[in-house]
Design a protein around this motif. Structure first.
Motif, mmCIF file in Angstrom:
data_model
loop_
_atom_site.group_PDB
_atom_site.id
_atom_site.type_symbol
_atom_site.label_atom_id
_atom_site.label_comp_id
_atom_site.label_asym_id
_atom_site.label_seq_id
_atom_site.Cartn_x
_atom_site.Cartn_y
_atom_site.Cartn_z
ATOM 1 N N VAL A 400 9.478 5.901 -4.779
ATOM 2 C CA VAL A 400 8.091 6.336 -4.892
ATOM 3 C C VAL A 400 7.267 5.820 -3.717
ATOM 4 O O VAL A 400 6.488 6.568 -3.094
ATOM 5 C CB VAL A 400 7.486 5.870 -6.227
ATOM 6 C CG1 VAL A 400 5.994 6.174 -6.280
ATOM 7 C CG2 VAL A 400 8.199 6.536 -7.393
ATOM 8 N N ILE A 401 7.422 4.553 -3.382
ATOM 9 C CA ILE A 401 6.640 3.961 -2.296
ATOM 10 C C ILE A 401 6.906 4.670 -0.972
ATOM 11 O O ILE A 401 5.995 5.103 -0.260
ATOM 12 C CB ILE A 401 6.960 2.456 -2.155
ATOM 13 C CG1 ILE A 401 6.419 1.685 -3.361
ATOM 14 C CG2 ILE A 401 6.350 1.897 -0.867
ATOM 15 C CD1 ILE A 401 6.789 0.220 -3.339
ATOM 16 N N SER A 402 8.188 4.811 -0.621
ATOM 17 C CA SER A 402 8.516 5.364 0.697
ATOM 18 C C SER A 402 8.297 6.866 0.768
ATOM 19 O O SER A 402 7.910 7.392 1.817
ATOM 20 C CB SER A 402 9.958 5.025 1.068
ATOM 21 O OG SER A 402 10.869 5.540 0.124
ATOM 22 N N SER A 403 8.520 7.588 -0.328
ATOM 23 C CA SER A 403 8.327 9.036 -0.282
ATOM 24 C C SER A 403 6.847 9.386 -0.143
ATOM 25 O O SER A 403 6.472 10.256 0.649
ATOM 26 C CB SER A 403 8.924 9.703 -1.520
ATOM 27 O OG SER A 403 8.328 9.221 -2.703
ATOM 28 N N VAL A 404 5.998 8.693 -0.894
ATOM 29 C CA VAL A 404 4.563 8.937 -0.776
ATOM 30 C C VAL A 404 4.048 8.441 0.576
ATOM 31 O O VAL A 404 3.267 9.122 1.253
ATOM 32 C CB VAL A 404 3.796 8.250 -1.923
ATOM 33 C CG1 VAL A 404 2.291 8.383 -1.711
ATOM 34 C CG2 VAL A 404 4.195 8.854 -3.256
ATOM 35 N N GLY A 405 4.507 7.260 0.999
ATOM 36 C CA GLY A 405 4.072 6.711 2.286
ATOM 37 C C GLY A 405 4.461 7.595 3.457
ATOM 38 O O GLY A 405 3.654 7.843 4.369
ATOM 39 N N SER A 406 5.705 8.086 3.462
ATOM 40 C CA SER A 406 6.135 8.949 4.559
ATOM 41 C C SER A 406 5.394 10.284 4.517
ATOM 42 O O SER A 406 5.109 10.885 5.561
ATOM 43 C CB SER A 406 7.649 9.181 4.483
ATOM 44 O OG SER A 406 8.026 9.783 3.257
ATOM 45 N N GLY A 407 5.062 10.749 3.296
ATOM 46 C CA GLY A 407 4.286 11.979 3.187
ATOM 47 C C GLY A 407 2.900 11.836 3.792
ATOM 48 O O GLY A 407 2.403 12.748 4.465
ATOM 49 N N ILE A 408 2.268 10.694 3.567
ATOM 50 C CA ILE A 408 0.954 10.440 4.168
ATOM 51 C C ILE A 408 1.066 10.354 5.685
ATOM 52 O O ILE A 408 0.209 10.856 6.424
ATOM 53 C CB ILE A 408 0.357 9.143 3.581
ATOM 54 C CG1 ILE A 408 0.067 9.337 2.087
ATOM 55 C CG2 ILE A 408 -0.909 8.737 4.321
ATOM 56 C CD1 ILE A 408 -0.382 8.075 1.381
ATOM 57 N N TRP A 409 2.138 9.748 6.173
ATOM 58 C CA TRP A 409 2.367 9.676 7.621
ATOM 59 C C TRP A 409 2.462 11.089 8.217
ATOM 60 O O TRP A 409 1.854 11.379 9.258
ATOM 61 C CB TRP A 409 3.639 8.894 7.916
ATOM 62 C CG TRP A 409 4.059 8.906 9.359
ATOM 63 C CD1 TRP A 409 4.684 9.914 10.018
ATOM 64 C CD2 TRP A 409 3.850 7.879 10.325
ATOM 65 N NE1 TRP A 409 4.900 9.582 11.333
ATOM 66 C CE2 TRP A 409 4.394 8.342 11.546
ATOM 67 C CE3 TRP A 409 3.266 6.608 10.280
ATOM 68 C CZ2 TRP A 409 4.371 7.566 12.722
ATOM 69 C CZ3 TRP A 409 3.248 5.856 11.446
ATOM 70 C CH2 TRP A 409 3.795 6.333 12.641
#
Length: 594
Positions: A400-409
């Motif tokens: 959840v952390i990395s998928s949402v974070g990479s999406g924001i990137w």
């Protein structure tokens, strides 16, 4: 003497139609010449109603910029029109799509902890494998069909059809009066679930521009992972405290909410044409061949090493037949239909080949981990099914952390190509650390390693989808989006079969070496009934646990190898410019100094 060539291109928020007018001005002076070309275009009426595409644009040097024979031409251009609804309406649609993903992925695994209760009621242990196989086969086989069907009949009608079929299958399963009826219900639910998984990402892509998609795809992917933890917990709770039928009944109210939200809020353009005209556009030959090839391949992968030996005639025959039909499918799609389910020429595109390859091996690695971590916690560490499920929460939290974070990137920077390679590299390293797990591994170590696994997996989810969507023209967006879900599911099935075979062989080998005098190979009973381990002495139990650790380590070795292959394929994914609505409204000026 110096010369300057200035290209001025004006792009509207829609595709540019063939150039209608070109003007050329030559202004001569002592040391300067100026050549300028102006193109005029008009907007198309939207992706779903047909997009006119430029035949060719000529630069000031007289060289073609675009080549329509190359399917990668204009590959970085997003769909010509996005249909993002008002905020409240968009929120309700996203809730509905999230529920679709949650139910489809939950139904895949929730039945696993209900199997003992089902077998007691129907006394049909020999048919129990079909509960998972029937759902897996239909959901995987029908996924790629939904992309082209939604292009022909429209997104809303297609997703409502998938939702209705899924709820019908859940109802049949919940009120089943025999094992055969239950298996049929699972197969029907799988047909709908395959469409839900595909249509969620297609609809999001219709509503959002390229940069926005990453953030929301990451959120939805996190929900998919969360269901893999919640599923066994809910299934076990229903079986122990209510009835196993609630594992299927729970889909009905939640699915009804999802259907209502979509029916009253989703408003995407519907393709023109009568029902009979649309039926004629369906690629029935390709559909039949694809379904046949997938089922012929999935059956031996499900039966191999369980119901039949891998070297048995029926397993080998089904595999040969499956690959033969797959080859026929490719030939038919290449030559016959006007609107193929999966246009073969798309595989000339570098990002399509690299992404699909990486997704396939990533799916193999993912299920190699997710299936055998519970065995480590429940068998080797002796935890209950509930606690064992909770032990995988760090894995989901990392996703959840990395998928949402990479999406924001992606939304802010517009870059994505490095995420699949980086994510698979992290996943590969974390999976290698799982090989260190033993009976005495501290809990803090397992939490750290599993979170690291999740962080790696989460980095790839949204990047894969954006990669294939940015590599093709708008008219192929639904096709490649549905296909990537199909490739991932196919990889998961192959991963389960291969890793499961390796695990069973290594476990059996280790058990026989540890207990060479075991009469009638009784020791192998622990492979089917983990509770049988407690009947042995403490010394023998320690030897059995060591054998399980040995087998699980080899399962993780396989996952590391799959991660490595996925990483290598991801290294070939190239960057494509992701434009926003604002970018598309601005004139693009390119200065080429010669």
């Amino acid at each position: 003497m110096s010369s300057s060539h200035i290209d001025v291109k004006t792009s509207a928020a829609a595709a540019i139609v063939p150039s209608q007018k070109q003007q050329e001005f030559d202004v001569s002076s002592s040391n300067t010449s100026l050549s300028e070309k102006t193109q005029q275009g008009e907007s198309s009426i939207g992706q779903d109603q047909g997009t006119q595409e430029p035949e060719e644009t000529i630069d000031v040097k007289g060289e073609p910029i675009h080549d329509l024979d190359n399917p990668e031409a204009d590959s970085a251009t997003p769909p010509p029109m996005f249909h993002k609804p008002p905020p409240r309406q968009f929120l309700l649609i996203m809730i509905a799509l999230a529920l679709c993903v949650f139910l489809a992925s939950l139904d895949q695994i929730i039945v696993s902890t209900s199997i003992p209760a089902i077998t007691r009621e129907y006394n049909s242990l020999n048919d129990i494998a079909w509960l998972g196989t029937s759902y897996m086969m239909t959901s995987t086989a029908f996924q790629p069909l939904y992309g082209k069907v939604s292009d022909i009949f429209g997104r809303k009608m297609t997703v409502l059809f998938a939702n209705t079929v899924f709820l019908l299958g859940s109802a049949i399963s919940g009120w089943a009066t025999s094992m055969i009826m239950l298996i049929v219900g699972r197969a029907v639910a799988g047909i709908g679930a395959g469409g839900l998984m595909a249509m969620v990402f297609i609809i999001m892509s219709d509503m959002l521009d390229m940069r926005e998609r990453g953030k929301y795809i990451g959120m939805v992917s996190g929900i998919f992972s969360l269901s893999s933890v919640i599923g066994p917990l809910l299934g076990g709770a229903f079986a122990d405290h209510a009835t196993w039928r609630w594992s299927f009944w729970i889909n009905l109210p939640v699915g009804a909410i999802s259907t209502a939200f979509i029916a009253f809020n989703l408003d995407l353009p519907t393709p023109a044409g009568s029902f009979s005209e649309k039926i004629k556009r369906v690629d029935f030959y390709g559909s039949f061949l694809l379904l046949a090839s997938v089922m012929l391949l999935l059956l031996p992968l499900s039966w191999g090493g369980n119901k039949y030996d891998w070297n048995s005639g029926i397993i080998i025959g089904l595999l040969i037949a499956g690959f033969a039909v797959a080859i026929i499918f490719v030939l038919v799609e290449w030559k016959i239909p006007n609107e193929p389910i999966l246009p073969i020429h798309l595989f000339k595109i570098r990002n399509i080949k690299a992404t699909y390859s990486s997704v396939f091996f990533s799916g193999m690695a993912f299920f190699g981990i997710i299936f055998y971590l519970p065995i480590y916690f429940q068998v080797i560490l002796g935890e209950s099914a509930t606690i064992g499920g909770l032990e995988t929460v760090p894995f989901v939290f990392g996703i959840v952390i990395s998928s949402v974070g990479s999406g924001i990137w992606v939304m802010k920077k517009g870059t994505f190509a490095f995420f699949p390679a980086v994510g698979n590299f992290i996943f590969m390293g974390a999976t290698a650390l799982c090989i260190l797990f033993k009976e005495t591994t501290p809990r803090v170590v397992t939490v750290f390693v599993l979170m690291l696994c999740g962080l790696g997996v989460g980095l790839t989810y949204q990047a894969y989808t954006v990669s294939v969507q940015s590599a093709v023209k708008p008219k192929y967006m639904a096709t490649v989006t549905a296909s990537i879900q199909f490739v991932r599911s196919l990889g998961q099935v192959f991963g389960i079969a291969i890793v499961g075979s390796v695990f069973n062989n290594k476990l059996e080998e280790s058990l026989l070496l540890s207990f060479p005098l075991s009469p009638g190979r009784d020791i192998l009973r622990v492979m089917q009934d983990y509770g049988f381990i407690k009947t042995f002495s403490e010394l023998d139990q320690a030897a059995i646990y060591r054998s399980f650790v040995h087998g699980i380590h080899y399962a993780f070795y396989c996952s590391v190898a799959f991660c490595a292959l996925s990483f290598l394929a991801a290294c070939f994914i190239e960057h494509k410019e992701l434009k926003t609505r604002k970018d598309m409204d601005k004139p693009e000026i390119t200065i080429d100094m010669a």
